[in-house]
Design a protein around this motif. Structure first.
Motif, mmCIF file in Angstrom:
data_model
loop_
_atom_site.group_PDB
_atom_site.id
_atom_site.type_symbol
_atom_site.label_atom_id
_atom_site.label_comp_id
_atom_site.label_asym_id
_atom_site.label_seq_id
_atom_site.Cartn_x
_atom_site.Cartn_y
_atom_site.Cartn_z
ATOM 1 N N GLY A 56 0.813 -1.205 0.000
ATOM 2 C CA GLY A 56 0.000 0.000 0.000
ATOM 3 C C GLY A 56 0.849 1.258 0.000
ATOM 4 N N PHE A 57 0.293 2.336 -0.522
ATOM 5 C CA PHE A 57 1.032 3.600 -0.567
ATOM 6 C C PHE A 57 1.302 4.090 0.854
ATOM 7 C CE2 PHE A 57 1.545 8.176 -0.869
ATOM 8 C CZ PHE A 57 2.449 8.283 -1.921
ATOM 9 N N PRO A 58 2.551 4.473 1.173
ATOM 10 C CA PRO A 58 2.896 4.859 2.559
ATOM 11 C C PRO A 58 2.559 6.311 2.875
ATOM 12 C CG PRO A 58 4.873 4.874 1.197
ATOM 13 C CD PRO A 58 3.744 4.435 0.292
ATOM 14 N N TYR A 59 1.279 6.604 3.020
ATOM 15 C CA TYR A 59 0.875 7.963 3.393
ATOM 16 C C TYR A 59 1.549 8.400 4.690
ATOM 17 C CZ TYR A 59 -2.972 7.291 0.047
ATOM 18 O OH TYR A 59 -3.717 7.046 -1.090
ATOM 19 N N TYR A 60 1.647 7.473 5.643
ATOM 20 C CA TYR A 60 2.196 7.774 6.963
ATOM 21 C C TYR A 60 3.675 8.152 6.901
ATOM 22 C CZ TYR A 60 3.897 3.012 6.372
ATOM 23 O OH TYR A 60 4.500 1.888 5.870
ATOM 24 N N ARG A 61 4.343 7.852 5.812
ATOM 25 C CA ARG A 61 5.749 8.221 5.667
ATOM 26 C C ARG A 61 5.916 9.468 4.810
ATOM 27 N NH1 ARG A 61 9.580 6.523 1.801
ATOM 28 N NH2 ARG A 61 8.235 4.830 1.083
ATOM 29 N N VAL A 62 5.167 9.557 3.726
ATOM 30 C CA VAL A 62 5.347 10.647 2.767
ATOM 31 C C VAL A 62 4.827 11.966 3.325
ATOM 32 C CG1 VAL A 62 4.767 11.475 0.453
ATOM 33 C CG2 VAL A 62 5.229 9.036 0.835
ATOM 34 N N ILE A 63 3.602 11.983 3.840
ATOM 35 C CA ILE A 63 2.975 13.239 4.267
ATOM 36 C C ILE A 63 3.747 13.932 5.391
ATOM 37 C CG2 ILE A 63 0.911 14.213 5.370
ATOM 38 C CD1 ILE A 63 -0.761 12.292 3.691
ATOM 39 N N PRO A 64 4.136 13.237 6.475
ATOM 40 C CA PRO A 64 4.856 13.957 7.548
ATOM 41 C C PRO A 64 6.221 14.467 7.124
ATOM 42 C CG PRO A 64 4.148 11.767 8.280
ATOM 43 C CD PRO A 64 3.863 11.853 6.839
ATOM 44 N N ILE A 65 6.964 13.683 6.340
ATOM 45 C CA ILE A 65 8.315 14.107 5.948
ATOM 46 C C ILE A 65 8.250 15.306 5.009
ATOM 47 C CG2 ILE A 65 10.360 13.391 4.648
ATOM 48 C CD1 ILE A 65 10.073 10.637 5.880
ATOM 49 N N VAL A 66 7.290 15.302 4.090
ATOM 50 C CA VAL A 66 7.126 16.451 3.191
ATOM 51 C C VAL A 66 6.626 17.662 3.973
ATOM 52 C CG1 VAL A 66 5.897 17.312 1.163
ATOM 53 C CG2 VAL A 66 6.750 14.971 1.189
ATOM 54 N N SER A 67 5.744 17.440 4.937
ATOM 55 C CA SER A 67 5.262 18.549 5.779
ATOM 56 C C SER A 67 6.398 19.151 6.603
ATOM 57 C CB SER A 67 4.145 18.058 6.706
ATOM 58 O OG SER A 67 3.037 17.578 5.963
ATOM 59 N N LEU A 68 7.340 18.314 7.041
ATOM 60 C CA LEU A 68 8.502 18.837 7.761
ATOM 61 C C LEU A 68 9.341 19.732 6.854
ATOM 62 C CD1 LEU A 68 10.376 18.839 10.281
ATOM 63 C CD2 LEU A 68 11.571 16.896 9.229
ATOM 64 N N ALA A 69 9.481 19.353 5.585
ATOM 65 C CA ALA A 69 10.225 20.194 4.641
ATOM 66 C C ALA A 69 9.544 21.556 4.485
ATOM 67 C CB ALA A 69 10.341 19.489 3.285
ATOM 68 N N ILE A 70 8.205 21.557 4.446
ATOM 69 C CA ILE A 70 7.466 22.824 4.369
ATOM 70 C C ILE A 70 7.712 23.651 5.623
ATOM 71 C CG2 ILE A 70 5.147 23.827 4.370
ATOM 72 C CD1 ILE A 70 4.271 21.645 2.473
ATOM 73 N N LEU A 71 7.691 23.008 6.778
ATOM 74 C CA LEU A 71 7.931 23.731 8.039
ATOM 75 C C LEU A 71 9.328 24.354 8.055
ATOM 76 C CD1 LEU A 71 6.926 22.652 11.573
ATOM 77 C CD2 LEU A 71 9.298 23.240 11.157
ATOM 78 N N ILE A 72 10.330 23.587 7.677
ATOM 79 C CA ILE A 72 11.700 24.118 7.643
ATOM 80 C C ILE A 72 11.782 25.304 6.692
ATOM 81 C CG2 ILE A 72 14.075 23.597 6.942
ATOM 82 C CD1 ILE A 72 13.550 20.708 7.922
ATOM 83 N N GLY A 73 11.174 25.160 5.513
ATOM 84 C CA GLY A 73 11.205 26.239 4.533
ATOM 85 C C GLY A 73 10.522 27.499 5.021
ATOM 86 N N MET A 74 9.381 27.334 5.708
ATOM 87 C CA MET A 74 8.660 28.513 6.203
ATOM 88 C C MET A 74 9.448 29.239 7.288
ATOM 89 S SD MET A 74 4.620 27.701 6.341
ATOM 90 C CE MET A 74 3.685 27.425 4.841
ATOM 91 N N VAL A 75 9.998 28.478 8.228
ATOM 92 C CA VAL A 75 10.743 29.105 9.322
ATOM 93 C C VAL A 75 11.944 29.872 8.783
ATOM 94 C CG1 VAL A 75 12.130 28.639 11.376
ATOM 95 C CG2 VAL A 75 9.949 27.457 11.055
ATOM 96 N N TYR A 76 12.581 29.346 7.743
ATOM 97 C CA TYR A 76 13.779 29.981 7.196
ATOM 98 C C TYR A 76 13.488 30.882 5.996
ATOM 99 C CZ TYR A 76 16.895 27.334 10.189
ATOM 100 O OH TYR A 76 17.562 26.848 11.278
#
Length: 711
Positions: free
Chosen positions: A538-558
């Motif tokens: 099955g597609f790993p939503y639980y892996r893809v969504i949080p890691i990509v969301s972390l990249a968005i968080l890092i980008g926004m803070v910086y």
């Protein structure tokens, strides 16, 4: 980190990405790799893509990147048709990143970078910088009026992200309603899961109580029920029967390949013994499926089917019993999404399971501080050399110092991060979720907050601690200003993290290195196997969504602090979009479709990122002796919080409730077509547990047994 380390990380990650993507484009076209790269096509029986080589040719050995631009030509309607709305939600997350960071990159490179460099103190300009701090806010003079430019850019970014979030939420909600209407014949729209069922006082059965209760209170819409039974013995026998059937199949394949009479005679005897054993197991299964046995194993759980979607919606969203712990109802998940083994857990014990999962997640978080701190220790290698002189031997090998401080820390961190989603998914499994989708949504949140705490905050805090441990004690008055610059000082590390996670991480994701290696070994060590089974998961939503969301968080803070990070994020989301669209089409199975229920989680993660960005800027403006800018940022934070509350009222309820208005329209359509009764019967059958269907042996077959007994 010096520019050499950053350059080494960029070169290694870019080189790995080109090599791995080239290798993937060649290997995918080889027929023997179909179980790895075309697993979904093989499982569904679809025709192979046009680029698939049926014979050896020079064209098959030439790398091609045509699949990357082709991914961006695929329409959203085609994505929904092939993969469902949840898959589109993930792709919209990548599109959100592209749109947001493209605008932020323009603002950062055209406005903030020149301002940061021009507004440095003259002494800083005269010195040769050993990092990229010259282009970050850390070098802007304290109290400088140039900080109002940063505040203006913060306003632009804040309002733009608000616009994008509102637009995405609205559009995905519209697509959700359309998707529910198009899939109105799915059995979950007519079915309600009922838990905590009391015993019928007259017949001492849970099923009788369900039938009496819903016949009385929903007499015009109630249709039937499917009680859930303890599955332990019958499921074990069913699994054993399946393994024996597979063994018989393999033996028959070997007989067909090897014509030796001695070999065939021995295998035929083995097949006969296994068939006799299988026949005996089938007889035991049919005995357990009979009504008398089922009465002793019924559980206080049932799937109740209604004649209309309106009836199912009203029943699912109302409190049925005066005791809220009894007769709890909720919309049933798709039949293929149900986790049957978790239905055995009593509803009252779920709180204990949740506490246990929370404690386990906390312990994992504490344990993970060790590798994160170690990674930051590698980054601060210059300080380590001062404290531990033998470490200077690394400088004797040219380029090793740059690789050690630039590439190695992010590679190690990404290696540890790769394991976290699977650990969190295992913990979420223990919480007693009734469906795979709910379990993976829970794992999504667990992984996201774990990454925010350990990867983001701990990286910043541990990095600043190691960097300032000596000078802070010597000059205690400068601690606030040093902490203020710590966030921007870590921007180099997060650039290497994004490069490693995006360029190398996404490249190895599409390569499927583990399955590729196993497929190669299996083909050579077990060459007798003629039938290739696809490696379908099955597609790993639980892996893809949080890691990509972390990249968005890092980008926004910086985004305002260190704008040089932003162009790397644009590349990150562009490559990620192409890679995961390819994986959805050809590799992963879309095992369920929640009709877009992942988006509220994604919206919340982005909201957290915006809050962190604004709080960080409030503190940074204050430490830069610009209190007016700090106070001016507070209304931005308040606006963001009010906007989030508005979204909770305007959009969120429609993701967890089903509008009666739409349910009535769909009921009327079924009535006009004369198919309303047919869908009710199909819904009842759809929620029969897998081990309750009829079993057949090689010599006989039996009709399906009906496990439901209504008093």
């Amino acid at each position: 980190m010096n520019p050499g380390g950053l350059a080494a990380s960029a070169a290694i990650n870019l080189g790995l990405a080109v090599v791995v993507l080239s290798l993937f484009s060649v290997l995918k076209r080889q027929p023997y790799n179909s179980p790895v790269y075309l697993a979904k096509c093989m499982s569904t029986g679809e025709s192979m893509p046009g680029g698939w080589c049926r014979s050896s040719s020079t064209r098959c050995a030439v790398p091609s990147f045509a699949w990357i631009p082709a991914a961006f030509r695929l329409s959203e309607e085609e994505v929904i048709r092939m993969c469902g709305l949840d898959a589109l939600v993930v792709l919209r997350l990548f599109k959100f990143g592209m749109k947001f960071f493209s605008v932020c990159s323009l603002v950062g490179l055209l406005i903030l970078v020149p301002v940061n460099y021009a507004s440095q103190e003259s002494s800083d300009k005269a010195r040769i910088s050993h990092s990229l701090d010259s282009f970050s806010i850390s070098k802007v003079e304290r109290g400088s009026n140039w900080l109002w430019v940063h505040f203006s850019c913060l306003c632009i970014i804040s309002f733009y992200v608000t616009y994008l979030l509102h637009k995405e939420y609205k559009e995905i909600l519209e697509k959700r309603i359309q998707h529910l209407d198009l899939n109105r014949k799915r059995p979950d729209q007519l079915t309600v899961l009922v838990r905590g069922i009391p015993l019928c006082m007259e017949h001492r059965e849970h099923g009788c109580y369900v039938d009496h209760f819903f016949s009385k209170h929903y007499n015009s819409t109630y249709h039937a029920y499917q009680i859930v039974h303890n599955r332990t013995n019958i499921e074990q026998l069913t699994n054993l029967a399946n393994s024996i059937e597979q063994k018989i199949k393999r033996l028959r394949n070997k007989i067909e390949r090897q014509r030796s009479s001695v070999f065939a005679s021995a295998k035929t005897e083995s097949i006969e013994k296994n068939e006799a054993k299988l026949k005996d197991i089938h007889r035991k299964i049919r005995g357990l499926q009979c009504g008398n046995m089922l009465r002793q194993k019924d559980l206080p759980v049932a799937f109740v089917t209604f004649k209309s979607r309106v009836g199912a919606t009203l029943a699912a969203e109302a409190q049925q019993h005066e005791n809220p712990l009894l007769l709890t109802t909720e919309h049933a998940s798709e039949p293929k999404d149900v986790l049957w083994h978790n239905l055995d857990i009593p509803y009252q014990r779920l709180v204990i399971h949740r506490i246990g999962v929370f404690v386990a997640a906390f312990l994992l978080t504490v344990f993970f501080t060790i590798p994160v701190t170690a990674v930051q220790g590698i980054i601060q290698f210059e300080k380590i050399k001062q404290w531990f002189p033998p470490a200077r031997a690394v400088q004797l090998i040219p380029g090793l110092n740059s690789i050690l401080t630039g590439y190695l820390p992010s590679a190690i961190l990404n290696g540890f991060i790769y394991l976290i989603p699977y650990a969190m998914l295992g913990m979420a499994s223990l919480e007693g979720m009734v469906s795979k989708s709910k379990k993976e949504m829970k794992a999504c949140s667990m992984v996201f907050y774990f990454l925010v705490g350990n990867v983001f905050f701990l990286s910043v805090l541990s990095g600043s601690l190691l960097n300032q441990i000596g000078e802070s004690f010597a000059h205690p008055k400068e601690i606030p200003s040093r902490l203020a610059s710590a966030v921007s000082a870590q921007s180099d590390f997060f650039i290497t993290y994004i490069l490693t996670d995006g360029m190398s991480g996404f490249s190895f994701e599409v390569l499927q290195f583990g399955f590729l290696t196993w497929n190669f070994l299996k083909g050579h060590l077990f060459s007798g196997e003629s039938v290739q089974e696809p490696y379908l998961y099955g597609f790993p939503y639980y892996r893809v969504i949080p890691i990509v969301s972390l990249a968005i968080l890092i980008g926004m803070v910086y985004a305002v602090i260190a704008p040089l990070l932003l162009p790397f994020l644009v590349v990150y989301f562009l490559l990620g979009y192409a890679v995961f669209l390819n994986q959805m089409q050809d590799v992963y199975e879309i095992s369920y479709d929640t009709c877009g229920q992942y988006w509220p989680y994604i919206h919340h993660y982005i909201f957290v990122a915006v809050v962190l960005m604004q709080i960080t800027m409030i503190g940074l403006f204050g430490l830069k002796s610009k209190p007016a800018a700090s106070f001016a940022t507070i209304p931005l934070l308040a606006f963001n919080i009010f906007f989030n509350e508005y979204c909770k009222k305007r959009f969120l309820p429609s993701f967890y409730h089903r509008p009666i208005q739409n349910a009535k329209v769909n009921d009327d359509l079924d009535e006009q077509e004369g198919t309303d009764k047919d869908w009710c019967e199909q819904a009842v059958t759809a929620y029969r547990p897998p081990w309750m269907f009829a079993v057949t042996s090689a010599e006989e077959s039996c009709s399906s047994t009906e496990p439901l007994l209504v008093c």
